[in-house]
Design a protein around this motif. Structure first.
Motif, mmCIF file in Angstrom:
data_model
loop_
_atom_site.group_PDB
_atom_site.id
_atom_site.type_symbol
_atom_site.label_atom_id
_atom_site.label_comp_id
_atom_site.label_asym_id
_atom_site.label_seq_id
_atom_site.Cartn_x
_atom_site.Cartn_y
_atom_site.Cartn_z
ATOM 1 N N MET A 341 0.835 -1.204 0.000
ATOM 2 C CA MET A 341 0.000 0.000 0.000
ATOM 3 C C MET A 341 0.867 1.251 0.000
ATOM 4 S SD MET A 341 -3.169 -0.415 2.611
ATOM 5 C CE MET A 341 -3.830 -2.017 2.934
ATOM 6 N N ARG A 342 1.883 1.230 0.845
ATOM 7 C CA ARG A 342 2.776 2.385 0.936
ATOM 8 C C ARG A 342 3.461 2.639 -0.409
ATOM 9 N NH1 ARG A 342 3.794 4.560 5.726
ATOM 10 N NH2 ARG A 342 2.905 3.546 7.554
ATOM 11 N N TYR A 343 3.930 1.554 -1.054
ATOM 12 C CA TYR A 343 4.613 1.773 -2.329
ATOM 13 C C TYR A 343 3.642 2.262 -3.403
ATOM 14 C CZ TYR A 343 7.345 1.548 -6.469
ATOM 15 O OH TYR A 343 7.959 1.908 -7.634
ATOM 16 N N GLN A 344 2.414 1.771 -3.402
ATOM 17 C CA GLN A 344 1.425 2.251 -4.378
ATOM 18 C C GLN A 344 1.220 3.759 -4.240
ATOM 19 O OE1 GLN A 344 -2.146 -0.092 -3.953
ATOM 20 N NE2 GLN A 344 -1.124 -1.970 -4.569
ATOM 21 N N LEU A 345 1.175 4.231 -3.010
ATOM 22 C CA LEU A 345 1.026 5.673 -2.784
ATOM 23 C C LEU A 345 2.269 6.435 -3.239
ATOM 24 C CD1 LEU A 345 -0.696 5.592 0.714
ATOM 25 C CD2 LEU A 345 -1.725 6.415 -1.400
ATOM 26 N N ILE A 346 3.442 5.899 -2.934
ATOM 27 C CA ILE A 346 4.697 6.535 -3.358
ATOM 28 C C ILE A 346 4.781 6.562 -4.879
ATOM 29 C CG2 ILE A 346 7.213 6.293 -3.368
ATOM 30 C CD1 ILE A 346 6.909 5.024 -0.530
ATOM 31 N N GLU A 347 4.460 5.428 -5.504
ATOM 32 C CA GLU A 347 4.501 5.348 -6.967
ATOM 33 C C GLU A 347 3.527 6.342 -7.593
ATOM 34 O OE1 GLU A 347 2.681 2.082 -9.555
ATOM 35 O OE2 GLU A 347 4.776 1.433 -9.386
ATOM 36 N N GLY A 348 2.308 6.403 -7.047
ATOM 37 C CA GLY A 348 1.316 7.353 -7.559
ATOM 38 C C GLY A 348 1.791 8.792 -7.447
ATOM 39 N N LYS A 349 2.450 9.097 -6.346
ATOM 40 C CA LYS A 349 2.993 10.446 -6.141
ATOM 41 C C LYS A 349 4.072 10.767 -7.170
ATOM 42 C CE LYS A 349 4.037 14.161 -3.540
ATOM 43 N NZ LYS A 349 3.206 15.363 -3.551
ATOM 44 N N LEU A 350 4.969 9.813 -7.421
ATOM 45 C CA LEU A 350 6.040 10.014 -8.402
ATOM 46 C C LEU A 350 5.476 10.175 -9.816
ATOM 47 C CD1 LEU A 350 8.661 7.386 -7.140
ATOM 48 C CD2 LEU A 350 8.908 9.874 -7.093
ATOM 49 N N ILE A 351 4.482 9.358 -10.150
ATOM 50 C CA ILE A 351 3.863 9.439 -11.480
ATOM 51 C C ILE A 351 3.228 10.814 -11.683
ATOM 52 C CG2 ILE A 351 1.974 8.544 -12.908
ATOM 53 C CD1 ILE A 351 2.616 5.761 -11.683
ATOM 54 N N ALA A 352 2.524 11.297 -10.650
ATOM 55 C CA ALA A 352 1.864 12.604 -10.747
ATOM 56 C C ALA A 352 2.875 13.744 -10.792
ATOM 57 C CB ALA A 352 0.900 12.790 -9.577
ATOM 58 N N ASP A 353 3.864 13.702 -9.904
ATOM 59 C CA ASP A 353 4.837 14.799 -9.806
ATOM 60 C C ASP A 353 5.723 14.911 -11.036
ATOM 61 O OD1 ASP A 353 3.813 15.369 -7.346
ATOM 62 O OD2 ASP A 353 5.519 14.626 -6.187
ATOM 63 N N HIS A 354 6.005 13.769 -11.685
ATOM 64 C CA HIS A 354 6.941 13.772 -12.818
ATOM 65 C C HIS A 354 6.257 13.496 -14.156
ATOM 66 C CE1 HIS A 354 10.515 13.981 -10.191
ATOM 67 N NE2 HIS A 354 9.802 13.243 -9.363
ATOM 68 N N ASN A 355 4.919 13.570 -14.160
ATOM 69 C CA ASN A 355 4.143 13.384 -15.406
ATOM 70 C C ASN A 355 4.523 12.093 -16.136
ATOM 71 O OD1 ASN A 355 2.707 15.897 -15.209
ATOM 72 N ND2 ASN A 355 4.600 16.933 -15.824
ATOM 73 N N LEU A 356 4.462 10.985 -15.421
ATOM 74 C CA LEU A 356 4.842 9.691 -15.995
ATOM 75 C C LEU A 356 3.636 8.886 -16.479
ATOM 76 C CD1 LEU A 356 7.558 8.551 -13.402
ATOM 77 C CD2 LEU A 356 7.838 9.933 -15.465
ATOM 78 N N GLN A 357 2.474 9.531 -16.597
ATOM 79 C CA GLN A 357 1.277 8.819 -17.030
ATOM 80 C C GLN A 357 1.489 8.258 -18.449
ATOM 81 O OE1 GLN A 357 1.367 11.935 -15.924
ATOM 82 N NE2 GLN A 357 0.067 12.100 -14.114
ATOM 83 N N VAL A 358 0.927 7.091 -18.689
ATOM 84 C CA VAL A 358 1.050 6.448 -20.005
ATOM 85 C C VAL A 358 -0.045 6.969 -20.926
ATOM 86 C CG1 VAL A 358 0.922 4.251 -21.244
ATOM 87 C CG2 VAL A 358 2.104 4.366 -19.047
ATOM 88 N N GLN A 359 0.366 7.503 -22.069
ATOM 89 C CA GLN A 359 -0.585 7.996 -23.076
ATOM 90 C C GLN A 359 -0.906 6.883 -24.069
ATOM 91 O OE1 GLN A 359 -1.787 10.968 -22.447
ATOM 92 N NE2 GLN A 359 -0.298 11.263 -20.795
#
Length: 440
Positions: A341-359
């Motif tokens: 759970m903790r890593y999912q939150l960390i990963e989500g934060k990194l994806i949002a902060d660094h615009n890593l969303q998959v187009q």
């Protein structure tokens, strides 16, 4: 309808939804009118059932259904509009005294809120990225394996250290009776190989299964026993030799090079070694990257500190699955899953902060590259763009495939982020040493 929120603390809140008669009455009335038109009640013609009777029979059920629909819809919109980042799902508070004969209703929901935190990629201690290299010994061994694979099989009268020995393993009690081929380099220690040296066709070698092979999975395949049975198996088996062969090594000539890599692409032993080194290290790079990904993940979990609404999550887990859990079971499950759970939150934060969303275009391109690579393995070197796009479209219509490829792309983006932003040091290591250090 009125929705209010009381923040209990930074991680917990209670949302109250008040529903008035005017929020649901028109919809309930319309549904009951439709029921009246189609209701079949003995003693009344279809469409002529008294409205009072329809309300008496169906009114409460329709009211409950419509209020619940309103409730779920309103709560979902509220969470979106308020931009509330919640964990799990809202939990309705128990209301044993709810009066469905009233005109107005009030419902309360507990919320578990996602914590606010920052992720620091530059850890104090550097994380090692292992560059796995193919050393001379490995390359030479690979060349010998290639020579054996493409060499001639020569029959022998007795076993030598380089023999390929075909025979049958048997054990009456365990009902083992399996024909297989073994080589002495796979046997563990010095005693077991010595038992075979000089043996001839028809000879029976008695062996103990404990410590027979260097790898217990080889024992599983040799005896054809289930995986769990192979581990810790301590019995005697007989091996009856039926055939003894030796591989005559293939010549390292142009004919062999062309078979391996295509005509004229490799023209000398030096080029062969360079090609083996290049191809091996490409494969090793994936293992080195996966180790880095795992190590950075562990570091982030350990060094990114934040609290979770643990009590809420345990309560939510009790009813979230297919089968309800007891309070004790939910607590145990939470402790098992807290790290992920903790890593999912960390990963989500990194994806949002660094615009890593998959187009979508990235996903499509990734699918087409994957298809092109797979087709090349079967000799289709130049598929048309239309052919690739048609196959990609079929793959992308499968949600499971889309999810799998999206996760792979996100992992690749995170890996690239870690390589550029995290505190990484590179260390060369041979493949054998890498396996011994991390997988033995």
């Amino acid at each position: 309808m009125n929705i209010t929120r009381e923040n209990i603390d930074a991680l917990n809140a209670v949302v109250t939804v008040d529903i008035a008669k005017e929020d649901y009455s028109d919809k309930v009335e319309k549904i009951l009118v439709d029921y009246r038109k189609s209701a079949n009640i003995p003693g009344f013609r279809k469409g002529h059932v008294p409205m009072g009777m329809v309300k008496k029979q169906y009114g409460k059920a329709v009211l409950v259904d419509e209020v619940n629909k309103l409730l779920q819809d309103a709560l979902g919109k509220y969470l979106v509009e308020e931009k509330l980042d919640v964990l799990g799902n809202p939990l309705p508070k128990a209301q044993d005294d709810l009066d469905w004969d009233a005109e107005a209703f009030s419902f309360e929901f507990e919320l578990g809120l996602a914590p606010k935190f920052d992720v620091e990629l530059k850890s104090k201690k550097a994380i090692t990225h292992y560059n796995i290299v193919a050393d001379d010994k490995m390359i030479d061994d690979q060349i010998v394996n290639i020579q054996k694979q493409y060499g001639k099989i020569v029959s022998q009268t007795e076993v030598t250290k380089d023999s390929e020995i075909t025979g049958t393993f048997t054990n009456e009690e365990k009902e083992i009776d399996n024909s297989t081929m073994i080589t002495l380099d796979k046997l563990k220690g010095k005693t077991n190989p010595k038992k075979f040296i000089g043996a001839k066709v028809g000879d029976v070698i008695t062996l103990k299964t404990k410590g027979l092979f260097n790898n217990e999975h080889d024992l599983m395949n040799a005896l054809k026993v289930p995986h769990n049975d192979a581990h810790g198996l301590e019995i005697e088996v007989n091996f009856t030799i039926t055939e003894i062969n030796e591989r005559e090594l293939a010549d390292l000539d142009q004919e062999l090079f062309d078979k391996l890599f295509g005509e004229g692409k490799v023209t000398s032993v030096t080029e062969l070694k360079a090609k083996i080194k290049e191809d091996s290290e490409k494969q090793f790079a994936q293992q080195g990257d996966q180790k880095l990904l795992n190590d950075v993940t562990e570091s982030l979990i350990e060094n990114t500190k934040f609290d979770l609404p643990a009590s809420f999550l345990q309560k939510w887990m009790q009813t979230a699955g297919e089968e309800e859990m007891t309070e004790e079971q939910a607590k145990e499950e939470y402790e098992k899953s807290e790290k992920s759970m903790r890593y999912q939150l960390i990963e989500g934060k990194l994806i949002a902060d660094h615009n890593l969303q998959v187009q979508f275009e990235e996903l499509k391109s990734y699918a087409m590259d994957m298809i092109k690579s797979q087709m090349a393995q079967f000799g289709q070197m130049n598929p048309s763009d239309k052919e690739l796009e048609d196959i990609a479209a079929r793959i992308l219509s499968n949600q499971d495939e889309v999810k799998r490829m999206s996760e792979q792309l996100v992992s690749q983006k995170l890996l690239n982020l870690y390589k550029t932003e995290a505190n990484i040091k590179t260390k060369d290591i041979t493949y054998d040493d890498f396996v011994k250090e991390f997988y033995s």
